[in-house]
Every structure is written in C-alpha cells, then in structure tokens.
Design a protein around this motif. Sequence first.
Motif, PDB file in Angstrom:
ATOM      1  N   THR A   1     -33.060 -47.056  -1.365  1.00  0.00           N
ATOM      2  CA  THR A   1     -32.376 -46.477  -2.515  1.00  0.00           C
ATOM      3  C   THR A   1     -30.893 -46.782  -2.399  1.00  0.00           C
ATOM      4  O   THR A   1     -30.283 -46.556  -1.354  1.00  0.00           O
ATOM      5  N   VAL A   2     -30.319 -47.312  -3.466  1.00  0.00           N
ATOM      6  CA  VAL A   2     -28.906 -47.676  -3.480  1.00  0.00           C
ATOM      7  C   VAL A   2     -28.214 -46.885  -4.584  1.00  0.00           C
ATOM      8  O   VAL A   2     -28.622 -46.939  -5.741  1.00  0.00           O
ATOM      9  N   ASP A   3     -27.186 -46.136  -4.205  1.00  0.00           N
ATOM     10  CA  ASP A   3     -26.395 -45.359  -5.161  1.00  0.00           C
ATOM     11  C   ASP A   3     -25.014 -45.986  -5.298  1.00  0.00           C
ATOM     12  O   ASP A   3     -24.327 -46.220  -4.294  1.00  0.00           O
ATOM     13  N   TYR A   4     -24.613 -46.234  -6.553  1.00  0.00           N
ATOM     14  CA  TYR A   4     -23.291 -46.780  -6.834  1.00  0.00           C
ATOM     15  C   TYR A   4     -22.463 -45.747  -7.589  1.00  0.00           C
ATOM     16  O   TYR A   4     -22.909 -45.217  -8.617  1.00  0.00           O
ATOM     17  N   PRO A   5     -21.247 -45.459  -7.145  1.00  0.00           N
ATOM     18  CA  PRO A   5     -20.371 -44.589  -7.923  1.00  0.00           C
ATOM     19  C   PRO A   5     -19.896 -45.307  -9.181  1.00  0.00           C
ATOM     20  O   PRO A   5     -20.006 -46.539  -9.276  1.00  0.00           O
ATOM     21  N   PRO A   6     -19.375 -44.584 -10.170  1.00  0.00           N
ATOM     22  CA  PRO A   6     -18.871 -45.247 -11.383  1.00  0.00           C
ATOM     23  C   PRO A   6     -17.812 -46.290 -11.051  1.00  0.00           C
ATOM     24  O   PRO A   6     -16.958 -46.083 -10.191  1.00  0.00           O
ATOM     25  N   ASN A   7     -17.881 -47.434 -11.764  1.00  0.00           N
ATOM     26  CA  ASN A   7     -16.937 -48.527 -11.530  1.00  0.00           C
ATOM     27  C   ASN A   7     -16.530 -49.136 -12.873  1.00  0.00           C
ATOM     28  O   ASN A   7     -16.969 -50.227 -13.243  1.00  0.00           O
ATOM     29  N   PRO A   8     -15.676 -48.423 -13.630  1.00  0.00           N
ATOM     30  CA  PRO A   8     -15.311 -48.917 -14.970  1.00  0.00           C
ATOM     31  C   PRO A   8     -14.545 -50.238 -14.938  1.00  0.00           C
ATOM     32  O   PRO A   8     -14.674 -51.043 -15.850  1.00  0.00           O
ATOM     33  N   ALA A   9     -13.746 -50.477 -13.896  1.00  0.00           N
ATOM     34  CA  ALA A   9     -12.992 -51.742 -13.836  1.00  0.00           C
ATOM     35  C   ALA A   9     -13.941 -52.935 -13.736  1.00  0.00           C
ATOM     36  O   ALA A   9     -13.752 -53.956 -14.407  1.00  0.00           O
ATOM     37  N   ALA A  10     -14.982 -52.815 -12.897  1.00  0.00           N
ATOM     38  CA  ALA A  10     -15.957 -53.904 -12.786  1.00  0.00           C
ATOM     39  C   ALA A  10     -16.721 -54.078 -14.092  1.00  0.00           C
ATOM     40  O   ALA A  10     -17.032 -55.203 -14.501  1.00  0.00           O
TER      41      ALA A  10
ATOM     42  N   ASP B   1     -15.586 -53.485 -17.138  1.00  0.00           N
ATOM     43  CA  ASP B   1     -14.701 -54.175 -18.086  1.00  0.00           C
ATOM     44  C   ASP B   1     -14.658 -55.671 -17.803  1.00  0.00           C
ATOM     45  O   ASP B   1     -14.697 -56.498 -18.733  1.00  0.00           O
ATOM     46  N   ALA B   2     -14.589 -56.038 -16.535  1.00  0.00           N
ATOM     47  CA  ALA B   2     -14.529 -57.457 -16.168  1.00  0.00           C
ATOM     48  C   ALA B   2     -15.810 -58.184 -16.575  1.00  0.00           C
ATOM     49  O   ALA B   2     -15.769 -59.315 -17.078  1.00  0.00           O
ATOM     50  N   LEU B   3     -16.968 -57.517 -16.372  1.00  0.00           N
ATOM     51  CA  LEU B   3     -18.228 -58.149 -16.738  1.00  0.00           C
ATOM     52  C   LEU B   3     -18.393 -58.234 -18.252  1.00  0.00           C
ATOM     53  O   LEU B   3     -18.980 -59.190 -18.760  1.00  0.00           O
ATOM     54  N   ASP B   4     -17.898 -57.239 -18.975  1.00  0.00           N
ATOM     55  CA  ASP B   4     -17.949 -57.308 -20.441  1.00  0.00           C
ATOM     56  C   ASP B   4     -17.246 -58.567 -20.944  1.00  0.00           C
ATOM     57  O   ASP B   4     -17.739 -59.255 -21.844  1.00  0.00           O
ATOM     58  N   LYS B   5     -16.110 -58.889 -20.345  1.00  0.00           N
ATOM     59  CA  LYS B   5     -15.385 -60.106 -20.743  1.00  0.00           C
ATOM     60  C   LYS B   5     -16.176 -61.350 -20.364  1.00  0.00           C
ATOM     61  O   LYS B   5     -16.255 -62.315 -21.124  1.00  0.00           O
ATOM     62  N   GLN B   6     -16.782 -61.308 -19.169  1.00  0.00           N
ATOM     63  CA  GLN B   6     -17.550 -62.467 -18.704  1.00  0.00           C
ATOM     64  C   GLN B   6     -18.790 -62.692 -19.560  1.00  0.00           C
ATOM     65  O   GLN B   6     -19.169 -63.832 -19.856  1.00  0.00           O
TER      66      GLN B   6
ATOM     67  N   LEU C   1     -27.633 -57.195 -20.523  1.00  0.00           N
ATOM     68  CA  LEU C   1     -26.327 -57.216 -19.879  1.00  0.00           C
ATOM     69  C   LEU C   1     -25.511 -55.988 -20.253  1.00  0.00           C
ATOM     70  O   LEU C   1     -24.813 -55.401 -19.409  1.00  0.00           O
ATOM     71  N   ALA C   2     -25.581 -55.583 -21.515  1.00  0.00           N
ATOM     72  CA  ALA C   2     -24.865 -54.380 -21.954  1.00  0.00           C
ATOM     73  C   ALA C   2     -25.379 -53.147 -21.224  1.00  0.00           C
ATOM     74  O   ALA C   2     -24.605 -52.265 -20.837  1.00  0.00           O
ATOM     75  N   SER C   3     -26.690 -53.090 -21.003  1.00  0.00           N
ATOM     76  CA  SER C   3     -27.271 -51.973 -20.261  1.00  0.00           C
ATOM     77  C   SER C   3     -26.749 -51.942 -18.831  1.00  0.00           C
ATOM     78  O   SER C   3     -26.450 -50.874 -18.279  1.00  0.00           O
ATOM     79  N   TYR C   4     -26.607 -53.114 -18.235  1.00  0.00           N
ATOM     80  CA  TYR C   4     -26.103 -53.185 -16.862  1.00  0.00           C
ATOM     81  C   TYR C   4     -24.661 -52.691 -16.771  1.00  0.00           C
ATOM     82  O   TYR C   4     -24.302 -51.900 -15.881  1.00  0.00           O
ATOM     83  N   THR C   5     -23.785 -53.130 -17.688  1.00  0.00           N
ATOM     84  CA  THR C   5     -22.387 -52.702 -17.625  1.00  0.00           C
ATOM     85  C   THR C   5     -22.259 -51.209 -17.897  1.00  0.00           C
ATOM     86  O   THR C   5     -21.385 -50.541 -17.336  1.00  0.00           O
ATOM     87  N   GLN C   6     -23.137 -50.649 -18.731  1.00  0.00           N
ATOM     88  CA  GLN C   6     -23.128 -49.202 -18.955  1.00  0.00           C
ATOM     89  C   GLN C   6     -23.456 -48.446 -17.665  1.00  0.00           C
ATOM     90  O   GLN C   6     -22.862 -47.404 -17.366  1.00  0.00           O
ATOM     91  N   ARG C   7     -24.394 -48.991 -16.903  1.00  0.00           N
ATOM     92  CA  ARG C   7     -24.737 -48.355 -15.632  1.00  0.00           C
ATOM     93  C   ARG C   7     -23.565 -48.426 -14.665  1.00  0.00           C
ATOM     94  O   ARG C   7     -23.320 -47.493 -13.893  1.00  0.00           O
ATOM     95  N   LEU C   8     -22.838 -49.539 -14.692  1.00  0.00           N
ATOM     96  CA  LEU C   8     -21.652 -49.638 -13.846  1.00  0.00           C
ATOM     97  C   LEU C   8     -20.628 -48.572 -14.212  1.00  0.00           C
ATOM     98  O   LEU C   8     -20.003 -47.971 -13.333  1.00  0.00           O
ATOM     99  N   ARG C   9     -20.442 -48.337 -15.498  1.00  0.00           N
ATOM    100  CA  ARG C   9     -19.433 -47.368 -15.939  1.00  0.00           C
ATOM    101  C   ARG C   9     -19.758 -45.946 -15.492  1.00  0.00           C
ATOM    102  O   ARG C   9     -18.870 -45.183 -15.105  1.00  0.00           O
ATOM    103  N   ARG C  10     -21.009 -45.583 -15.556  1.00  0.00           N
ATOM    104  CA  ARG C  10     -21.371 -44.190 -15.260  1.00  0.00           C
ATOM    105  C   ARG C  10     -21.894 -43.990 -13.842  1.00  0.00           C
ATOM    106  O   ARG C  10     -22.148 -42.851 -13.431  1.00  0.00           O
TER     107      ARG C  10
END
Length: 309
Positions: free
Chosen positions: A71-80, A82-87, A103-112
């Motif tokens: 199990t891997v838990d990631y804390p919110p990472n809005p900067a990453a 934003d960078a992926l949204d541009k990419q 891809l949009a679903s993935y970046t949403q998971r990064l944000r939260r």
Amino acid sequence: MNASCFKIAILLVGFGVSLKCSAADETTPSPNTNSTLPSLAPLPSQVIDGMQKFQALFHLTDNNKISYKVTVDYPPNPAAADALDKQYATVTDPPGINRRAQLASYTQRLRRGSRSDFIDTLYVSKTSKLMFEKVCEDELLKGYDTKVYFTDENITEIEPSAGIVTIFPRDVSRYLGLMNNFPMLYGALGYIPDKILLVKGDAPIFTVVNKNMPIEFVLKLDSSQSLAETDELLPGNIKHSVTKFEYSAQSHLWPSRIKADGFGSTGTLEGHEQWDLLKIENLPDGFDFSPKIEANYRIVDKTASKTSN
C-alpha cells in the motif's frame, strides 16, 4: 508523450520501486545541504570491515516466490499536478481510448493525495537470479501487470497489458526500494558494494557504500541480528528514506511487515509504503528467469537509444 510514459504516469508506482518515464528520469533527488533533517549522530569507535559478516547474514539459501501486499500513500502534491497538467495539455486521444480523462483523473489524485495498492512478487534463486512482478490493485488500472527481469546484460521491464517492453542498462538506482527492503538481493540487482563497515555492539550497524552511487545505506540490526531499520542517505547525511521491519516465525530473512517513509530534499514527506507478507512458496520447478517477449510487443531499447515496433 509516448505510451510507456503515459502508463507510468497513471500506474502510481510507489516511491520504493522507481519505474520512471523518460521525462523524469532522475534516479535520485539532488542533494540539498540546507535540509532541515538532522544529521546522524557520530558513529561509535568500534568500526571494522563488515563485508564477511554482512554476507553471512544476508544471503539467499532457497529458491522462493515471495508475495507482498503493498500500500502506497501519497500526500497532496498540487505543484506536481500543475506541472503534469501542462505536460498533458498536448496529449490527444487515440481512437477508442479516453486518455485525456484518465490523465485528468491522475492529476486530481495528485492534488488531493491518494492511496494505491499492489501485489508485489519476488521470484528469487539462491544463485542470485531475480524476477520482480508488480500487479496494480487500483480500480483505475486493476490487473495491470509489470514484470521486471534482472539479467547480466540489462534490466527488462515487460508490460503485457500494453504490449510494451523497455530495456534499460543495469542501473540499480531505479530500484532503490528493493535495495532498502531486501539487502539479500544486492547481488541479484547488480549492486556490488565497494565497502561495508560494521559498527560493533549489541545492536550492530552496517554502512554500505558504492563509489558510483551518491547514496549510502545504513542498516541497523536488533539484538537478535535481524534487520530492524534501513536509512538511505544522500550526501550530507540527508535522509532520503527510512524503512523499518517486523518479522514473524515464518521467516527471519523475509520481513512480515515493512514500513517506509520517503522524503524530499527539504525533508518533506513524499510518500509512505507498507508491505505485508502474503506468503512464501517454493519456486516452481524449471522457473525461467529469461524475459518472455512476444513477437507483437513494441520494444523500447534504452541501452542503445533506439525503438522498434
């Protein structure tokens, strides 16, 4: 963005096993001597060559198949995010595939912040052969399978679901998580320490160094000589990860539980992993450690900087 890079982006592979796309191919974060993490305390004076002791404690004695629930838990990472949204802005949807939505679903998971689940399986032989398999348990990519073969010549990652094979040079820094968790796999992974120092005491400490890697591993044993903790250090004694181990009566070599925290160069928590042992089995008779590449697979050869279809 190529298909392999897209797959890696949404696979949410844990920080422990670094299967990276070429767009972010740094193997370790840049050292930051201004990190807020404390430096290690000075080592005791009873320091000796620990190579022989290390080899006696951490060596493979059987041919096994070892499975873990990860199990891997990631804390919110809005900067990453934003960078992926541009990419991802230039990514187009191939016929029949809704890639932009994934891809949009993935970046949403990064944000939260997010959690990902995998089944990781090690196929090992006492002759230091290794194959590693990761199967995603997330709803988004449930059943997505990656097989990694470690040979004398290269590292071959096969993704059967995508029909992609990526061949890498033997760069063990791509698999720092396996090195932190399982020092008995150093040889199979292709990691040959230049020096192993042993701090003697009731709870001995190994310091493992390879001059070609800017990373030092500090392995702390308990009074029963079992591995209790591994610290992965960048130059300046900056902690990149801390991994702790628990054992059951099932095995003194393969931990029953592994908990790992990964840190950025400024000391911020980047992720937490937990590995829970599912089972230890005998390796099937005649198990073949050679990569199985189907004729229709797309091959990306990063050892020669060329791609074939």
